[in-house]
Design a protein around this motif. Sequence first.
Motif, PDB file in Angstrom:
ATOM      1  N   ASN A 180       0.842  -1.211   0.000  1.00 20.19           N
ATOM      2  CA  ASN A 180       0.000   0.000   0.000  1.00 20.19           C
ATOM      3  C   ASN A 180       0.868   1.248   0.000  1.00 20.19           C
ATOM      4  OD1 ASN A 180       0.344   0.882   3.014  1.00 20.19           O
ATOM      5  ND2 ASN A 180       0.132  -1.336   2.976  1.00 20.19           N
ATOM      6  N   ALA A 233     -21.670  11.533  -4.131  1.00 25.51           N
ATOM      7  CA  ALA A 233     -20.543  10.619  -4.393  1.00 25.51           C
ATOM      8  C   ALA A 233     -20.522  10.196  -5.858  1.00 25.51           C
ATOM      9  CB  ALA A 233     -20.653   9.385  -3.496  1.00 25.51           C
ATOM     10  N   LYS A 236     -19.851  13.478 -10.881  1.00 24.46           N
ATOM     11  CA  LYS A 236     -18.486  13.703 -11.364  1.00 24.46           C
ATOM     12  C   LYS A 236     -17.997  15.117 -11.072  1.00 24.46           C
ATOM     13  CE  LYS A 236     -16.966   9.965 -12.840  1.00 24.46           C
ATOM     14  NZ  LYS A 236     -16.712   9.664 -11.411  1.00 24.46           N
ATOM     15  N   GLY A 282     -14.514   1.802  -1.158  1.00 27.23           N
ATOM     16  CA  GLY A 282     -13.619   1.649  -2.305  1.00 27.23           C
ATOM     17  C   GLY A 282     -12.237   1.202  -1.871  1.00 27.23           C
ATOM     18  N   PHE A 292      -4.140   3.587  13.656  1.00 25.88           N
ATOM     19  CA  PHE A 292      -3.820   2.856  12.412  1.00 25.88           C
ATOM     20  C   PHE A 292      -2.282   2.774  12.294  1.00 25.88           C
ATOM     21  CE2 PHE A 292      -3.488   1.164   8.426  1.00 25.88           C
ATOM     22  CZ  PHE A 292      -4.518   1.375   7.525  1.00 25.88           C
TER      23      PHE A 292
END
Length: 427
Positions: A232, A291, A294, A304, A383
């Motif tokens: 990542n 969301a 565009k 996502g 995190f």
Amino acid sequence: MTDAAKLSLGSKQLDYPVMSGTIGPDVIDIRKLYAQTDAFTYDPGFTSTASCQSTLTYIDGDQGVLLHRGYPIGELAEQSSFMEVSYLLLNGELPSKQELENFSTTITRHTMVHEQLATFFRGFRRDAHPMAILCGVVGALSAFYHDSTDIHDPAQRVIASHRLIAKMPTIAAMAYKYSVGQPFLYPDNSLSYTGNFLRMTFGVPAEPYIVNPVIEKALDRIFILHADHEQNASTSTVRLAGSSGANPFACIAAGIACLWGPAHGGANEAALNMLREIGTPDRIPEYIARAKDKNDPFRLMGFGHRVYKNYDPRATVMQKTVREVFAELKVTDPLFDVALQLEEIALNDPYFVEKKLFPNVDFYSGVILSAIGFPTSMFTVLFALARTVGWVAQWNEMITDPDQKIGRPRQLYTGPTQRSYVPVTER
Ligand code: SDX
């Protein structure tokens, strides 16, 4: 597996070796491409690029599979502990009982930070974002632990790795305490890794702090879910920084900086802020429409993923953990209801189905962390705390990989061709 990839470029016909891993996609070895064709590949965002070989973590985005050294994340989350998963990531195998005890003791014995580091905090404003503090303080560790910065000395790499894993909870708790104006608490070596963090964060010198075992287990499981995740953005940042020979503390500080972005680890903070902004289920359609628009930069935070085009297996465990924590704390949170309904609506909306947008690890984590008592600004710190073991394991793998060299991508140049300087009097 095919034995070669054929490339036809101009008058050239070239073969490139195809390499296979134990599972997952093959790779086309294009290391000689530029020398043979004078052309680069073009892959902004590295959507089709393997940067390294790794034995740590395997993700199958279509099947929603996540393995750490071959073990499925669901089994580790249910049956293991963060300390055991940390040992597994660092050493490749699950530890024996004695090996785990020795590892936990070693980590525990590194949880204190240099006393001068407490003074270092004084330079920050009290309202500094804890991630800004974490970036600064972790980067400064190389100024305090010179005896473990020689990356070519395996013994120093081990000590630096243990120091980073052990001290991250202490520094994270100190960042929180500093922001609320409470005194720092020293680690208590009689507690577990996660219990120690809970006490350093929520305990006060004026009275004993009793670790709630259900919360301790839930947070330990959340740490497991965040431990490592292949190449990542922040892990790739750590590897790239490490490829120049930078010391491990500086590399992890670089990873923390990258993780902070709302498209990456900052999404857990952004997702809870989004749920708060939506507020009530009746406003969900408005945000779903935004969301999909565009012309509107708004995205559903916590939805996502670059790799998962099916459900993020960590989100499944996270949602289950919300229910456990809520039952234990006897709390409800209307934002959880908003999250569940938002997920339900999005998963049945053609836009999200077509673009394969599912909740990711960040979608539910904020609801749990908020219920446990962490302010939103601490979510990405947690995190980073958990991902430190993944970063450290990936950094060690990179340092010892004979194929690795300094990372130095090229570009497609679209700027001006050469031209002569014009003195300002003639412009
Ligand atoms: C993490 O890589 C990792 O493993 C990361 C991580 C880890 O453990 O290290 O899993 C942790 O970072 C999880 C992701 C957290 N980020 C978010 O939740 C932020 C919201 N999500 C996105 O910004 C986005 O989905 C990404 C960044 C996560 C992934 O983006 P990609 O793969 O680069 O895909 P993309 O941006 O090209 O989007 C593809 C399409 C686009 O539409 P089109 O241009 O094709 O018309 O999907 C749309 C996007 O507009 N889209 C979304 C969306 N995410 C993508 N539309 C609305 N809401 C979203 N959340």
